[in-house]
Scaffold this active site. Structure first.
Site, PDB file in Angstrom:
ATOM      1  N   TRP A   1       0.893  -1.144   0.000  1.00 44.20           N
ATOM      2  CA  TRP A   1       0.000   0.000   0.000  1.00 44.20           C
ATOM      3  C   TRP A   1       0.932   1.194   0.000  1.00 44.20           C
ATOM      4  O   TRP A   1       1.900   1.232   0.762  1.00 44.20           O
ATOM      5  CB  TRP A   1      -0.812   0.074   1.292  1.00 44.20           C
TER       6      TRP A   1
ATOM      7  N   HIS B   1      -1.176   3.189   3.893  1.00 40.74           N
ATOM      8  CA  HIS B   1      -0.595   2.887   5.208  1.00 40.74           C
ATOM      9  C   HIS B   1      -0.923   3.965   6.248  1.00 40.74           C
ATOM     10  O   HIS B   1      -1.231   3.655   7.395  1.00 40.74           O
ATOM     11  CB  HIS B   1       0.927   2.726   5.110  1.00 40.74           C
TER      12      HIS B   1
ATOM     13  N   ASP C   1       8.919   0.162   4.608  1.00 43.15           N
ATOM     14  CA  ASP C   1       9.160   0.179   3.161  1.00 43.15           C
ATOM     15  C   ASP C   1      10.454   0.895   2.784  1.00 43.15           C
ATOM     16  O   ASP C   1      10.975   0.691   1.692  1.00 43.15           O
ATOM     17  CB  ASP C   1       7.979   0.816   2.420  1.00 43.15           C
TER      18      ASP C   1
ATOM     19  N   ARG D   1      13.481  -1.784   4.186  1.00 44.42           N
ATOM     20  CA  ARG D   1      13.756  -2.991   3.389  1.00 44.42           C
ATOM     21  C   ARG D   1      14.807  -2.768   2.316  1.00 44.42           C
ATOM     22  O   ARG D   1      15.423  -3.705   1.832  1.00 44.42           O
ATOM     23  CB  ARG D   1      12.468  -3.522   2.761  1.00 44.42           C
TER      24      ARG D   1
ATOM     25  N   HIS E   1       6.912  -8.701   3.782  1.00 48.82           N
ATOM     26  CA  HIS E   1       5.802  -7.801   3.455  1.00 48.82           C
ATOM     27  C   HIS E   1       4.642  -8.507   2.765  1.00 48.82           C
ATOM     28  O   HIS E   1       3.636  -7.888   2.463  1.00 48.82           O
ATOM     29  CB  HIS E   1       6.283  -6.650   2.569  1.00 48.82           C
TER      30      HIS E   1
ATOM     31  N   HIS F   1       2.982  -1.590  10.139  1.00 55.69           N
ATOM     32  CA  HIS F   1       3.087  -1.671   8.676  1.00 55.69           C
ATOM     33  C   HIS F   1       2.478  -2.967   8.123  1.00 55.69           C
ATOM     34  O   HIS F   1       1.725  -2.956   7.154  1.00 55.69           O
ATOM     35  CB  HIS F   1       4.553  -1.568   8.267  1.00 55.69           C
TER      36      HIS F   1
ATOM     37  N   ASP G   1      -0.187  -3.991   5.109  1.00 51.08           N
ATOM     38  CA  ASP G   1       0.136  -4.786   3.914  1.00 51.08           C
ATOM     39  C   ASP G   1      -0.721  -6.040   3.762  1.00 51.08           C
ATOM     40  O   ASP G   1      -1.089  -6.409   2.650  1.00 51.08           O
ATOM     41  CB  ASP G   1       1.612  -5.231   3.968  1.00 51.08           C
TER      42      ASP G   1
ATOM     43  N   HIS H   1      -0.659  -8.521  -1.931  1.00 49.73           N
ATOM     44  CA  HIS H   1       0.381  -8.966  -0.992  1.00 49.73           C
ATOM     45  C   HIS H   1       0.109 -10.366  -0.485  1.00 49.73           C
ATOM     46  O   HIS H   1       0.830 -10.891   0.359  1.00 49.73           O
ATOM     47  CB  HIS H   1       0.493  -7.984   0.189  1.00 49.73           C
TER      48      HIS H   1
ATOM     49  N   HIS I   1       0.196  -4.458  -9.608  1.00 52.21           N
ATOM     50  CA  HIS I   1       0.493  -4.294  -8.182  1.00 52.21           C
ATOM     51  C   HIS I   1       0.474  -2.807  -7.799  1.00 52.21           C
ATOM     52  O   HIS I   1      -0.131  -2.411  -6.801  1.00 52.21           O
ATOM     53  CB  HIS I   1       1.854  -4.915  -7.852  1.00 52.21           C
TER      54      HIS I   1
ATOM     55  N   ASP J   1      -1.677  -0.785  -4.996  1.00 52.39           N
ATOM     56  CA  ASP J   1      -0.983  -0.084  -3.906  1.00 52.39           C
ATOM     57  C   ASP J   1      -1.346   1.395  -3.877  1.00 52.39           C
ATOM     58  O   ASP J   1      -1.573   1.968  -2.817  1.00 52.39           O
ATOM     59  CB  ASP J   1       0.538  -0.126  -4.142  1.00 52.39           C
TER      60      ASP J   1
HETATM   61 ZN   LIG Z   1       5.205  -3.129   2.834  1.00 57.42          ZN
END
Ligand SMILES: [Zn+2]
Ligand SMILES: *[C@@H]1O[C@H](CO)[C@@H](O)[C@H](O)[C@H]1NC(C)=O
Ligand SMILES: *[C@@H]1O[C@H](CO)[C@@H](O)[C@H](O)[C@H]1NC(C)=O
Ligand SMILES: *[C@@H]1O[C@H](CO)[C@@H](O)[C@H](O)[C@H]1NC(C)=O
Length: 295
Positions: A20, A25, A64, A67, A79, A138, A142, A148, A171, A175
């Site tokens: 997202w 989020h 995010d 990572r 995620h 988070h 997700d 996801h 995707h 998101d």
């Molecule tokens: Zn994420």
């Protein structure tokens, strides 16, 4: 009107994200911060080191960025869960089949269980507890993004589509494009307005009955894995019903900003609302258990 002022902010180039986006989020975070109990607010404001009303929204997208750092590379597979199902004919998430890693730690379901466990451990250092809180906030977002919870073509990242005439992938449409087109922007003021609307629908409006009778069913702090599997299963069901109702061929190279978008909006709204309510209740359970342990 405030809404119109924020609308005039220039739309900057959006960073491509793999969850997202910011709007989804932070909206989940603002819904949760308005639904948690007062002791939960204090508990997490202290862990997150912020005593403003933005304490959850501020950290909702931290995972995010993390990572993509050397220290955070390990967290990239956490995620999502790659359901190896067969949309649109059959959808479904199975822990053993779909969660990478030997101990079930290679996916979002295992990660929610793991970081929830860390938040409940009175002996872990403050910095780890802070990080665990940021992950939990988070990942509960997700896990409510249908793609996801889907393995097909890297969760739709490899399905080329068009949105508003621009080439992108499926995707990214879920998101970011659908939520932002629906709301008209992505900054925190937009998220706060959207969250206020959805919170109102949860407490007094169209979601009230579902929120009271269905959305918290099966939520059990003693069994985070089963709880998270229920949430993943619901998002994954939307892959068959709404994301890929005609399979890959129905979306590939297709313009999705028309009827597809209109059909998706109510599903996205409902999933964001669920994520916000569940995050609030999950944080309530954690805070209650942690405070009880300290007595
Ligand atoms: Zn994420
Ligand atoms: C707390 O949140 C506010 C509002 O977003 C922010 O301006 C402030 O810097 C944050 N404080 C800390 C200590 O992070
Ligand atoms: C979380 O995962 C780490 C690394 O795999 C493991 O060492 C730890 O015991 C797990 N913690 C909990 C609470 O599950
Ligand atoms: C919030 O709800 C009102 C009334 O239902 C609506 O007019 C408005 O557009 C909504 N705003 C957002 C950001 O969804």
């Amino acid at each position: 009107m405030k809404f119109h002022q924020v609308h005039l902010l220039p739309l900057l180039c959006l960073p491509s994200s793999k969850a997202w986006g910011t709007l989804g989020h932070t909206t989940v975070a603002y819904i949760a911060s308005s639904l948690v109990s007062p002791p939960t607010t204090l508990f997490f404001q202290s862990i997150l080191y912020n005593d403003t009303e933005h304490y959850l929204a501020n950290i909702a997208t931290w995972a995010d960025s993390f990572r993509y750092t050397a220290a955070g590379r390990f967290s990239a597979p956490l995620h999502f869960i790659d359901a190896r199902d067969d949309p649109p004919r059959s959808c479904g998430v199975q822990m053993k089949r779909d969660c990478g890693g030997s101990e079930g730690e290679g996916c979002i379901v295992g990660a929610i269980a793991n970081y929830t466990g860390q938040l409940l451990d009175p002996n872990i250092p403050f910095w780890k507890r802070n990080m665990a809180a940021k992950f939990v906030v988070h990942f509960l977002g997700d896990i409510h993004q249908p793609l996801h919870t889907e393995a097909l073509l890297r969760g739709g990242n490899s399905i080329p589509v068009l949105f508003g005439g621009k080439a992108t992938n499926l995707h990214h449409v879920w998101d970011t494009s659908i939520p932002e087109t629906h709301i008209g922007g992505y900054g925190h003021p937009f998220a706060q307005l959207w969250a206020a609307n959805l919170t109102d629908s949860i407490l007094h409006g169209v979601y009230r009955s579902q929120a009271e009778n269905e959305w918290l069913e099966g939520m059990d702090l003693q069994d985070p894995e089963s709880s998270a599997l229920i949430w993943a299963g619901e998002s994954n069901a939307a892959v068959c019903s709404t994301v890929l109702p005609q399979g890959q061929g129905g979306v590939e190279d297709v313009e999705l900003s028309g009827k597809y978008f209109e059909d998706a909006v109510p599903v996205v709204e409902s999933l964001i609302a669920r994520a916000g309510l569940r995050l609030a209740k999950w944080l309530d359970l954690i805070a209650l258990a942690a405070v009880r342990d300290e007595l």
